[in-house]
Design an enzyme around this catalytic site. Structure first.
Site, PDB file in Angstrom:
ATOM      1  N   HIS A  53       0.853  -1.183   0.000  1.00  0.00           N
ATOM      2  CA  HIS A  53       0.000   0.000   0.000  1.00  0.00           C
ATOM      3  C   HIS A  53       0.895   1.242   0.000  1.00  0.00           C
ATOM      4  CE1 HIS A  53      -4.008  -1.869   1.568  1.00  0.00           C
ATOM      5  NE2 HIS A  53      -3.449  -2.590   0.621  1.00  0.00           N
ATOM      6  N   GLU A  55       1.048   3.832   1.832  1.00  0.00           N
ATOM      7  CA  GLU A  55       1.570   4.225   3.144  1.00  0.00           C
ATOM      8  C   GLU A  55       2.728   3.320   3.561  1.00  0.00           C
ATOM      9  OE1 GLU A  55      -1.549   3.618   2.268  1.00  0.00           O
ATOM     10  OE2 GLU A  55      -2.992   4.796   3.433  1.00  0.00           O
ATOM     11  N   CYS A  83      -5.850   2.091   5.828  1.00  0.00           N
ATOM     12  CA  CYS A  83      -6.546   0.854   6.207  1.00  0.00           C
ATOM     13  C   CYS A  83      -5.919   0.335   7.512  1.00  0.00           C
ATOM     14  CB  CYS A  83      -6.415  -0.172   5.086  1.00  0.00           C
ATOM     15  SG  CYS A  83      -4.813  -1.006   5.043  1.00  0.00           S
ATOM     16  N   CYS A  86      -2.164  -0.359   7.258  1.00  0.00           N
ATOM     17  CA  CYS A  86      -1.343   0.856   7.194  1.00  0.00           C
ATOM     18  C   CYS A  86      -1.376   1.616   8.514  1.00  0.00           C
ATOM     19  CB  CYS A  86      -1.828   1.740   6.047  1.00  0.00           C
ATOM     20  SG  CYS A  86      -1.556   0.962   4.438  1.00  0.00           S
TER      21      CYS A  86
END
Lengths: 156, 156
Positions: A53, A55, A83, A86
């Protein structure tokens, strides 16, 4: 336009530009004291890495550039609310501040599982869709005893 | 001893052996149909990577070996209950089954933040220790519109 808005717009721009490159539609920027330490798109399908992801990729980059797992004093700018994966990474990295644009409901409307995973994580393991099997007495307790006795350990 | 116990004991052994090598005291194994796809220790301080928990490292390895972000059909064996970051990664990877030994309370007793992070994630962003700033109207909504219109997208 203040710094937060400028850096958030940068994360949004990274997300938009990434789409045509095969990235997922998410972007992140990490900054400290006005200096950008990392910027990243979501690379899940591009790298065949479910953890990539925006992040997480940005956190890895920033930590590598600082040669430290501790990103205290940083702010992370996210095109969308992080999420649970993250957000967990943000806590472990010691990042004290998150600025974000879209939220988990926007992501859900676009077909992403962020909200579902938040809902699942809040349940007891036995109630989740994933099967959880706890095997006590397999010797796991010896690990933390060994850790406690290890004199060269680096706490984190 | 059944397969679950054998593979969990392997994850525990990896955790114990990792301590002397400078790893954090956690281990993970990913297997499918009886074959081991990945095994890893926690490498947070060794690699200066706050995301390098044993489960995340193992997920990256297994996904790389399969050249797919989808680990459906796999089981992950964890020396300790996955933290929220790792649990999120497990959901994103589509791993349907988790077998674990120690739990978040054992980890807390050994000085790790797993339980604290679970407690924080369950709170509304405004109530967390980390500062959350939501800036609506910065243009974030255009990202998911662009994603929707992008014909070559790979859903995940």
């Amino acid at each position: 336009m203040n710094d937060d808005r400028i850096l958030l717009c940068k994360a949004i721009e990274i997300a938009k530009q990434g789409i045509e490159k095969g990235c997922g539609p998410f972007g992140a920027v990490i900054a400290r004291d006005g200096a950008i330490l990392a910027e990243a798109s979501n690379r899940v399908t591009l790298d065949s890495d479910p953890t990539a992801h925006a992040e997480v990729v940005a956190i890895r980059q920033a930590a590598a550039s600082l040669k430290s797992h501790d990103l205290g004093g940083c702010t992370i700018y996210c095109s969308c609310e992080p999420c649970p994966m993250c957000l967990g990474a943000i806590y472990w990295a010691g990042i004290p501040r998150v600025v974000y644009a879209c939220d988990r409901s926007d992501a859900a409307a676009a077909g992403f599982s962020d909200k579902d995973i938040y809902d699942e994580i809040m349940l007891d393991p036995a109630q989740r869709k994933i099967t959880f099997k706890h095997i006590a007495g397999a010797g796991g307790e010896e690990i933390f005893k060994a850790w406690e006795q290890y004199e060269s350990k680096i706490p984190y």
